[in-house]
Design an enzyme around this catalytic site. Structure first.
Site, PDB file in Angstrom:
ATOM      1  CB  SER A 101      -0.955  -0.046   1.202  1.00 22.08           C
ATOM      2  OG  SER A 101      -1.966   0.920   1.099  1.00 22.08           O
ATOM      3  CG  ASP A 150      -7.168  -2.665  -2.991  1.00 22.18           C
ATOM      4  OD1 ASP A 150      -7.826  -1.976  -2.188  1.00 22.18           O
ATOM      5  OD2 ASP A 150      -5.931  -2.751  -2.958  1.00 22.18           O
ATOM      6  CG  HIS A 180      -5.822  -2.333   0.652  1.00 16.41           C
ATOM      7  ND1 HIS A 180      -5.151  -1.904  -0.481  1.00 16.41           N
ATOM      8  CD2 HIS A 180      -5.216  -1.699   1.695  1.00 16.41           C
ATOM      9  CE1 HIS A 180      -4.203  -1.051  -0.138  1.00 16.41           C
ATOM     10  NE2 HIS A 180      -4.211  -0.914   1.177  1.00 16.41           N
TER      11      HIS A 180
END
Length: 217
Positions: A112, A166, A198
């Site tokens: 991320s 996601d 995610h």
């Protein structure tokens, strides 16, 4: 006779996502694959970001590598905050270099926000690294990274993964980031992860591990 510890000949720096910590990511990896990353000759570093105000969390203090106005590919970059994150990345890399590890034997990566910092580090800050991996990550459309890649020649290989489901960092943002970097000359792979939100997955972590071992034999 006691065995002599083998001195690492390569390093991997794994940047965590927003609000997380290095130790947590290490435990996440261990939980997924049931062990540490392979490679006794490789030193794996899991740093933790400093506490700072984070606008997407309504300005609350959090462990983040940099601040940004929103988690959106169309948003602008906070160049001042990014610069501070570059200093952290450069210090981490220099520490490995001081231990005798050449830049060409160092990989940076992350999940991320950590993957975004890895992209900035490998394609804007220090372009002579062995490779970059980014999981569930993206670059803003007007990122300074694209300007740097256009001006650069030596570029690390890229390994990207993104979950098709996601909802935090949209799949298409990751795909667009990879496609633009590829158009600018970056060589690498982009792996779509089915039924994945995610998150890190066992399959992707094992693929990252094999890629690392191939890049850092």
């Amino acid at each position: 006779m006691a065995s002599i510890m083998r001195k690492p000949s390569a390093s991997v720096i794994f940047f965590h996502g927003s609000g997380d910590t290095g130790p947590n990511v290490l435990e996440w990896v261990r939980g997924l694959i049931g062990r540490d990353f392979n490679g006794s000759h490789i030193k794996y570093v899991f740093p933790t970001a400093p506490m700072q105000e984070y606008t997407p969390f309504d300005g609350e203090m959090s462990t983040v590598w940099f601040n940004r106005e929103s988690v959106d590919i169309a948003a602008g970059e906070d160049r001042s905050s990014m610069s501070q994150s570059y200093d952290i990345a450069k210090q981490l890399i220099q520490h490995e270099v001081d231990q005798g590890i050449p830049h060409s034997r160092i990989i940076v990566g992350g999940f991320s926000m950590g993957g975004a910092l890895a992209l900035h580090t490998g394609y804007h800050v220090t372009r002579n690294l062995a490779g970059v991996f980014a999981h569930s990550s993206f670059l803003n459309r007007k990122s300074v990274v694209y300007e740097s890649v256009e001006a650069g020649s030596t570029l690390p290989e890229l390994c990207m993964f993104h979950g098709e489901d996601d909802k935090v960092v949209e799949f298409q943002w990751g795909r667009e980031t990879f496609d633009r970097l590829q158009e600018l000359g970056v060589i690498g792979t982009f792996t779509s992860l089915n039924d994945t939100a995610h998150e890190l997955k066992k399959s992707s972590i094992l693929e990252v591990e094999q890629w690392i071992l191939k890049k850092l034999p």
